[in-house]
Design a protein around this motif. Sequence first.
Motif, short mmCIF file in Angstrom:
data_model
loop_
_atom_site.label_atom_id
_atom_site.label_comp_id
_atom_site.label_asym_id
_atom_site.label_seq_id
_atom_site.Cartn_x
_atom_site.Cartn_y
_atom_site.Cartn_z
N SER A 196 -60.64 -30.00 16.13
CA SER A 196 -60.91 -31.44 16.17
C SER A 196 -61.84 -31.86 15.03
O SER A 196 -62.54 -31.03 14.45
CB SER A 196 -61.53 -31.81 17.51
OG SER A 196 -62.82 -31.25 17.61
N LYS A 197 -61.84 -33.14 14.74
CA LYS A 197 -62.68 -33.65 13.66
C LYS A 197 -64.16 -33.42 13.92
O LYS A 197 -64.89 -33.05 12.98
CB LYS A 197 -62.39 -35.12 13.39
CG LYS A 197 -63.17 -35.60 12.17
CD LYS A 197 -62.84 -37.01 11.80
CE LYS A 197 -63.71 -37.41 10.63
NZ LYS A 197 -63.64 -38.82 10.36
N THR A 228 -66.49 -31.48 11.33
CA THR A 228 -67.70 -32.11 10.79
C THR A 228 -68.91 -31.21 10.99
O THR A 228 -69.72 -31.04 10.07
CB THR A 228 -67.92 -33.47 11.47
OG1 THR A 228 -66.78 -34.29 11.23
CG2 THR A 228 -69.15 -34.16 10.93
N ALA A 230 -59.47 -29.15 8.34
CA ALA A 230 -59.13 -30.55 8.05
C ALA A 230 -57.66 -30.66 7.65
O ALA A 230 -56.98 -31.63 8.03
CB ALA A 230 -60.02 -31.09 6.94
N ASN A 252 -55.69 -30.36 10.80
CA ASN A 252 -55.88 -31.56 11.61
C ASN A 252 -55.05 -32.71 11.08
O ASN A 252 -54.38 -33.41 11.84
CB ASN A 252 -57.37 -31.92 11.63
CG ASN A 252 -57.68 -33.03 12.58
OD1 ASN A 252 -57.05 -34.08 12.57
ND2 ASN A 252 -58.69 -32.82 13.42
N THR A 253 -55.09 -32.94 9.77
CA THR A 253 -54.36 -34.08 9.21
C THR A 253 -52.86 -33.81 9.12
O THR A 253 -52.09 -34.76 8.98
CB THR A 253 -54.90 -34.43 7.81
OG1 THR A 253 -54.85 -33.28 6.97
CG2 THR A 253 -56.31 -34.97 7.90
N TYR A 279 -63.39 -37.22 3.85
CA TYR A 279 -62.71 -37.02 5.14
C TYR A 279 -63.70 -37.07 6.30
O TYR A 279 -63.43 -37.70 7.32
CB TYR A 279 -61.96 -35.69 5.15
CG TYR A 279 -61.41 -35.34 6.51
CD1 TYR A 279 -60.30 -35.99 7.02
CD2 TYR A 279 -62.03 -34.38 7.31
CE1 TYR A 279 -59.81 -35.69 8.28
CE2 TYR A 279 -61.55 -34.07 8.56
CZ TYR A 279 -60.43 -34.73 9.04
OH TYR A 279 -59.96 -34.44 10.29
N ASP A 336 -58.71 -38.45 12.91
CA ASP A 336 -58.67 -37.23 13.70
C ASP A 336 -57.25 -37.03 14.19
O ASP A 336 -56.74 -37.81 15.00
CB ASP A 336 -59.65 -37.31 14.87
CG ASP A 336 -59.82 -35.99 15.59
OD1 ASP A 336 -59.12 -35.02 15.24
OD2 ASP A 336 -60.66 -35.92 16.49
N THR A 342 -56.16 -34.81 16.17
CA THR A 342 -56.06 -34.35 17.55
C THR A 342 -56.05 -35.52 18.52
O THR A 342 -55.72 -35.34 19.69
CB THR A 342 -57.22 -33.41 17.92
OG1 THR A 342 -58.46 -34.09 17.71
CG2 THR A 342 -57.18 -32.15 17.08
#
Length: 138
Positions: free
Chosen positions: A2-3, A7, A81, A84-85, A113, A119, A121
Amino acid sequence: MSKPTITKLFVGSLIALVAGIVLTLFGVLLAFGNGAFVMSGNDVTGVNWSPFASTMIGLMIVGMLAIIAGAIGQFVAWIGALLNTSRLDDKVWFIILLVVGLFSFGFIAMLVYVLAGPDGTLVAPRQAQPPQSAPVAR
């Protein structure tokens, strides 16, 4: 991934990188300033082994290990990332992260980003629509 996890990994590895650079520079500057290195012109030709020199070299090694760990963390955050993307319908963020990262500007892409990226997800998975049957004529 997940974002928020990406992060946290990005920021944590960035802190490790900065701390490693500071530790390494601190060790090198103190070692040079206190004569731990034997110099011949601009070249280091040896080490005056003392408890202080050993401590400074140990500090430099710890700093280098922190830099390596931070760099690996940055790479893992970039891969996260990308994954995720890749889940997004619009592939613009994925392509930007991939291309900019491959051209060695991954830090800038990751910074953008983390600050403004979507996100993947949170996107609801598409559900298959049941086939529509033709109306039966009676």
